[in-house]
Design a protein around this motif. Sequence first.
Motif, PDB file in Angstrom:
ATOM      1  N   ALA A  39       1.232   6.536   0.601  1.00 14.93           N
ATOM      2  CA  ALA A  39       2.053   6.405  -0.608  1.00 14.93           C
ATOM      3  C   ALA A  39       1.728   7.489  -1.628  1.00 14.93           C
ATOM      4  O   ALA A  39       2.618   7.995  -2.314  1.00 14.93           O
ATOM      5  N   THR A  42       3.042  11.546  -0.986  1.00 15.38           N
ATOM      6  CA  THR A  42       4.423  12.015  -1.115  1.00 15.38           C
ATOM      7  C   THR A  42       4.565  12.919  -2.321  1.00 15.38           C
ATOM      8  O   THR A  42       3.736  12.908  -3.230  1.00 15.38           O
ATOM      9  N   THR A  44       6.700  12.765  -4.687  1.00 16.72           N
ATOM     10  CA  THR A  44       6.881  11.942  -5.891  1.00 16.72           C
ATOM     11  C   THR A  44       6.442  10.514  -5.567  1.00 16.72           C
ATOM     12  O   THR A  44       7.256   9.683  -5.164  1.00 16.72           O
ATOM     13  N   PRO A  45       5.147  10.243  -5.725  1.00 18.25           N
ATOM     14  CA  PRO A  45       4.629   8.907  -5.386  1.00 18.25           C
ATOM     15  C   PRO A  45       5.352   7.793  -6.151  1.00 18.25           C
ATOM     16  O   PRO A  45       5.647   7.929  -7.339  1.00 18.25           O
ATOM     17  N   ASP A  46       5.645   6.729  -5.450  1.00 16.91           N
ATOM     18  CA  ASP A  46       6.277   5.545  -6.033  1.00 16.91           C
ATOM     19  C   ASP A  46       5.180   4.706  -6.687  1.00 16.91           C
ATOM     20  O   ASP A  46       4.439   3.991  -6.002  1.00 16.91           O
ATOM     21  N   THR A  47       5.079   4.797  -8.003  1.00 15.06           N
ATOM     22  CA  THR A  47       3.994   4.116  -8.712  1.00 15.06           C
ATOM     23  C   THR A  47       4.072   2.600  -8.569  1.00 15.06           C
ATOM     24  O   THR A  47       3.033   1.928  -8.543  1.00 15.06           O
ATOM     25  N   GLU A  48       5.272   2.064  -8.449  1.00 13.29           N
ATOM     26  CA  GLU A  48       5.402   0.607  -8.268  1.00 13.29           C
ATOM     27  C   GLU A  48       4.827   0.198  -6.909  1.00 13.29           C
ATOM     28  O   GLU A  48       4.094  -0.790  -6.809  1.00 13.29           O
ATOM     29  N   ASN A  49       5.141   0.949  -5.871  1.00 10.24           N
ATOM     30  CA  ASN A  49       4.611   0.660  -4.537  1.00 10.24           C
ATOM     31  C   ASN A  49       3.089   0.808  -4.516  1.00 10.24           C
ATOM     32  O   ASN A  49       2.387  -0.025  -3.932  1.00 10.24           O
TER      33      ASN A  49
END
Length: 77
Positions: A39, A42, A44-49
């Motif tokens: 996670a 990437t 642009t890491p998905d901060t919610e994930n």
Amino acid sequence: MIVKIMTTLTKEDKISVITQHLKTVDYALYHLELDLIEAEATATPDTENISVINNRIDALNTKRSALAAEKVKVEAE
């Protein structure tokens, strides 16, 4: 309310079962650690994930601590 569970398992049986549970938690933790690495890798890491994964890691660490404490208790019996 805490319910005392009666069982016919030997001390060694109980320790074996607890150890199996600990190993299962350890596998799950490692899986989540790999999920976290992926996670964060990437563009642009998905901060919610990432937050969800960290919360799951925290929950498993809590379970692992409870199991470890139970193993110490059983070993002392």
